[in-house]
Motif scaffolding. Structure first.
Motif, PDB file in Angstrom:
ATOM      1  N   ASP A   1      -1.869 -25.492  -0.605  1.00 32.16           N
ATOM      2  CA  ASP A   1      -1.474 -26.885  -0.404  1.00 32.16           C
ATOM      3  C   ASP A   1      -0.515 -27.404  -1.471  1.00 32.16           C
ATOM      4  O   ASP A   1      -0.184 -28.588  -1.491  1.00 32.16           O
ATOM      5  CB  ASP A   1      -2.700 -27.790  -0.300  1.00 32.16           C
ATOM      6  N   GLY A   2      -0.049 -26.512  -2.355  1.00 31.47           N
ATOM      7  CA  GLY A   2       0.951 -26.906  -3.341  1.00 31.47           C
ATOM      8  C   GLY A   2       2.363 -26.667  -2.837  1.00 31.47           C
ATOM      9  O   GLY A   2       2.570 -26.116  -1.744  1.00 31.47           O
ATOM     10  N   LYS A   3       3.349 -27.061  -3.629  1.00 28.91           N
ATOM     11  CA  LYS A   3       4.746 -26.921  -3.221  1.00 28.91           C
ATOM     12  C   LYS A   3       5.531 -25.968  -4.119  1.00 28.91           C
ATOM     13  O   LYS A   3       6.709 -25.711  -3.884  1.00 28.91           O
ATOM     14  CB  LYS A   3       5.417 -28.295  -3.234  1.00 28.91           C
ATOM     15  N   ASP A   4       4.858 -25.447  -5.163  1.00 28.36           N
ATOM     16  CA  ASP A   4       5.580 -24.633  -6.128  1.00 28.36           C
ATOM     17  C   ASP A   4       5.486 -23.135  -5.844  1.00 28.36           C
ATOM     18  O   ASP A   4       6.013 -22.319  -6.596  1.00 28.36           O
ATOM     19  CB  ASP A   4       5.040 -24.909  -7.533  1.00 28.36           C
ATOM     20  N   ASN A   5       4.817 -22.771  -4.762  1.00 27.60           N
ATOM     21  CA  ASN A   5       4.657 -21.354  -4.469  1.00 27.60           C
ATOM     22  C   ASN A   5       4.325 -21.203  -2.993  1.00 27.60           C
ATOM     23  O   ASN A   5       4.241 -22.198  -2.257  1.00 27.60           O
ATOM     24  CB  ASN A   5       3.571 -20.732  -5.354  1.00 27.60           C
ATOM     25  N   LYS A   6       4.081 -19.994  -2.559  1.00 22.99           N
ATOM     26  CA  LYS A   6       3.722 -19.732  -1.170  1.00 22.99           C
ATOM     27  C   LYS A   6       2.321 -19.151  -1.095  1.00 22.99           C
ATOM     28  O   LYS A   6       1.771 -18.662  -2.087  1.00 22.99           O
ATOM     29  CB  LYS A   6       4.719 -18.763  -0.543  1.00 22.99           C
ATOM     30  N   THR A   7       1.750 -19.220   0.065  1.00 23.05           N
ATOM     31  CA  THR A   7       0.414 -18.657   0.285  1.00 23.05           C
ATOM     32  C   THR A   7       0.487 -17.139   0.200  1.00 23.05           C
ATOM     33  O   THR A   7       1.402 -16.515   0.748  1.00 23.05           O
ATOM     34  CB  THR A   7      -0.113 -19.069   1.674  1.00 23.05           C
ATOM     35  N   MET A   8      -0.477 -16.541  -0.501  1.00 23.31           N
ATOM     36  CA  MET A   8      -0.457 -15.092  -0.660  1.00 23.31           C
ATOM     37  C   MET A   8      -1.865 -14.525  -0.770  1.00 23.31           C
ATOM     38  O   MET A   8      -2.848 -15.258  -0.953  1.00 23.31           O
ATOM     39  CB  MET A   8       0.350 -14.704  -1.895  1.00 23.31           C
ATOM     40  N   ALA A   9      -1.921 -13.206  -0.649  1.00 29.23           N
ATOM     41  CA  ALA A   9      -3.169 -12.475  -0.844  1.00 29.23           C
ATOM     42  C   ALA A   9      -2.933 -11.382  -1.872  1.00 29.23           C
ATOM     43  O   ALA A   9      -1.832 -10.819  -1.961  1.00 29.23           O
ATOM     44  CB  ALA A   9      -3.649 -11.877   0.469  1.00 29.23           C
ATOM     45  N   VAL A  10      -3.963 -11.098  -2.657  1.00 31.64           N
ATOM     46  CA  VAL A  10      -3.907 -10.008  -3.617  1.00 31.64           C
ATOM     47  C   VAL A  10      -5.075  -9.080  -3.329  1.00 31.64           C
ATOM     48  O   VAL A  10      -6.241  -9.472  -3.452  1.00 31.64           O
ATOM     49  CB  VAL A  10      -3.997 -10.525  -5.069  1.00 31.64           C
ATOM     50  N   CYS A  11      -4.766  -7.861  -2.910  1.00 32.22           N
ATOM     51  CA  CYS A  11      -5.809  -6.890  -2.594  1.00 32.22           C
ATOM     52  C   CYS A  11      -5.594  -5.641  -3.440  1.00 32.22           C
ATOM     53  O   CYS A  11      -4.549  -4.997  -3.344  1.00 32.22           O
ATOM     54  CB  CYS A  11      -5.787  -6.525  -1.112  1.00 32.22           C
ATOM     55  N   THR A  12      -6.564  -5.332  -4.263  1.00 31.30           N
ATOM     56  CA  THR A  12      -6.490  -4.180  -5.149  1.00 31.30           C
ATOM     57  C   THR A  12      -7.705  -3.294  -4.923  1.00 31.30           C
ATOM     58  O   THR A  12      -8.843  -3.761  -5.010  1.00 31.30           O
ATOM     59  CB  THR A  12      -6.448  -4.630  -6.623  1.00 31.30           C
ATOM     60  N   ASN A  13      -7.463  -2.036  -4.603  1.00 35.91           N
ATOM     61  CA  ASN A  13      -8.542  -1.060  -4.406  1.00 35.91           C
ATOM     62  C   ASN A  13      -9.523  -1.513  -3.325  1.00 35.91           C
ATOM     63  O   ASN A  13     -10.736  -1.339  -3.458  1.00 35.91           O
ATOM     64  CB  ASN A  13      -9.293  -0.808  -5.722  1.00 35.91           C
ATOM     65  N   ALA A  14      -8.992  -2.096  -2.261  1.00 37.73           N
ATOM     66  CA  ALA A  14      -9.824  -2.552  -1.145  1.00 37.73           C
ATOM     67  C   ALA A  14      -9.352  -1.855   0.127  1.00 37.73           C
ATOM     68  O   ALA A  14      -8.152  -1.837   0.430  1.00 37.73           O
ATOM     69  CB  ALA A  14      -9.741  -4.055  -0.990  1.00 37.73           C
ATOM     70  N   LYS A  15     -10.299  -1.315   0.876  1.00 35.82           N
ATOM     71  CA  LYS A  15      -9.985  -0.584   2.097  1.00 35.82           C
ATOM     72  C   LYS A  15     -10.675  -1.251   3.284  1.00 35.82           C
ATOM     73  O   LYS A  15     -11.855  -1.597   3.196  1.00 35.82           O
ATOM     74  CB  LYS A  15     -10.436   0.873   1.983  1.00 35.82           C
ATOM     75  N   GLY A  16      -9.933  -1.436   4.382  1.00 38.91           N
ATOM     76  CA  GLY A  16     -10.528  -2.050   5.561  1.00 38.91           C
ATOM     77  C   GLY A  16      -9.464  -2.459   6.545  1.00 38.91           C
ATOM     78  O   GLY A  16      -8.380  -1.869   6.607  1.00 38.91           O
ATOM     79  N   ILE A  17      -9.719  -3.531   7.303  1.00 38.08           N
ATOM     80  CA  ILE A  17      -8.795  -3.972   8.338  1.00 38.08           C
ATOM     81  C   ILE A  17      -8.578  -5.482   8.266  1.00 38.08           C
ATOM     82  O   ILE A  17      -9.451  -6.231   7.819  1.00 38.08           O
ATOM     83  CB  ILE A  17      -9.306  -3.602   9.751  1.00 38.08           C
TER      84      ILE A  17
END
Length: 407
Positions: free
Chosen positions: A380-396
């Motif tokens: 909900d901010g304006k200084d960045n974009k929505t993102m995900a960080v996935c490290t060492n995670a396996k799935g779908i």
């Protein structure tokens, strides 16, 4: 009706248990006005009839404890009543086993004494070794924690503790400003907590709303929780846990963990969190564990579904590098926590951090069987974009916002 000698002896014995030596000298008229203690079933023990004073200052510990002891000692259905009014008590030990079924009805306000040495490193209200107990009413348990939160060196009491309880219910109460946890459930089975309101200021330390550990078949539902720590936390050794219909915030969200802090912790399995709303919390739905632990532990079959978040930091987070002490040296043994078969389904709303999804798993043993299904969150901010960080995670990932489909 004629009174036999046996009945008279039984009457006097029970009466002496309830009233104690301090009340034995009261007049016959006063005794006659008390409840009929000879009847084993459906007896009501009103604490004001046992000496409790509703001024919020006088120590009423003995009257409440006497009421419990008497109720617990009788067969049938017994009731301890804390009526409307304000009552101050120190530690209360509601221990069993009891001969019958006991209800504790709290309609007044109970204040927990701030004389910390009285608790002897224990809890305020502890229900221990009881089968079949109901704690209900429209009243309030006020821990008065604000006066002692600043003293981090002392061991502070939890407000309401259920230890070794089978088939217990806590319903309808308000709990405010606990010195430590508001409700703690340990080594219990078949406990229901519903329709409670738990409140402490956002900066209050360690004031978890409900903590569950080494317990099974526990349900927490239809409640509003706003604290300085986790609204609900599910610790090691917990299984078949249902959390539903919770409104959470402020606080640190709804968590499984922390896991791996101590040696020989037991696995966490079959935890479901559904139909909850989180507002302005520092985490949303979370799994947290130390990365390096002394004994292996597994968290599996965890489901978080139908969750709405509003202005929440880290709405979906798995953190296997959790380190509240800020300096977590490696422990001997170099074991790790296994996290597998975790589903996040229909998680929607707004995040106040760009990282709306963070799956930060261990490089020693990656998370497996992870599912991100219909996860649609927006920064909900304006200084960045929505993102995900996935490290060492396996799935779908399926049906989720493209920016969040990191599996």
């Amino acid at each position: 009706m004629a009174v036999t000698m046996d009945n008279a002896i039984r009457f006097m014995f029970i009466l002496s248990v309830v009233y104690g030596a301090a009340y034995a000298k009261k007049s016959e008229a006063k005794v006659a006005s008390a409840p009929s203690l000879a009847a084993a079933a459906n007896t009501v023990f009103d604490i004001t009839e046992l000496g409790a004073v509703a001024d919020g200052k006088t120590d009423s510990t003995k009257a409440v404890q006497d009421a419990w002891d008497a109720a617990c000692g009788l067969a049938g259905s017994q009731k301890v009543v804390i009526p409307k009014g304000e009552f101050m008590t120190g530690p209360l030990n509601f221990s069993g086993p009891c001969k019958g079924y006991v209800t504790v009805q709290i309609d007044g306000t109970m204040f927990g004494s701030n004389d910390i040495p009285k608790y002897n490193k224990g809890n305020w209200i502890e229900i221990l070794h009881i089968d079949n107990v109901l704690v209900n009413g429209s009243g309030t348990l006020d821990g008065q924690g604000a006066a002692v939160w600043k003293d981090e060196c002392k061991i502070l009491p939890n407000t309401l503790v259920l230890d070794y309880v089978k088939n217990g219910t806590v319903s309808g109460l308000k709990l405010v400003n606990a010195k430590f946890f508001h409700i703690n459930v340990y080594m219990s089975k078949g406990v229901t907590i519903k329709n409670v309101t738990i409140t402490a200021v956002a900066n209050s330390p360690n004031t978890d709303g409900v903590h569950i550990g080494d317990s099974s078949e526990i349900s927490v539902s239809d409640s509003t929780i706003a604290t300085g720590d986790d609204c609900i936390s599910v610790g090691p050794g917990s299984s078949r846990i249902s959390i539903q219909g919770i409104t959470c915030g402020p606080g640190q969200g709804i968590s499984v963990g922390c896991l791996g802090r101590f040696k020989d912790e037991k696995d966490v399995t079959d935890v479901t969190v559904r139909d909850c709303v989180l507002r302005n919390t520092s985490n949303g739905v979370r799994i947290k564990s130390y990365e390096d632990v002394l004994s292996p532990i597994t968290a599996s079959r965890l489901t978080f579904e139908n969750i709405r978040v509003d202005g929440v930091a880290n709405p979906v987070i798995v953190d296997q590098k959790y380190c509240p002490e800020k300096d977590c040296p490696e422990k001997k043994g170099s074991k790790t926590v296994t996290i597998k078969n975790v589903t996040f389904r229909n998680i929607t709303g707004t995040s106040n951090t760009p990282e709306a999804v963070s799956l930060l798993c261990s490089d020693q043993l990656p998370c497996s069987g992870m599912e991100l299904l219909d996860v649609n969150l927006k920064y909900d901010g304006k200084d960045n974009k929505t993102m995900a960080v996935c490290t060492n995670a396996k799935g779908i990932s399926k049906g989720s916002l493209q920016a969040l489909a990191c599996l």
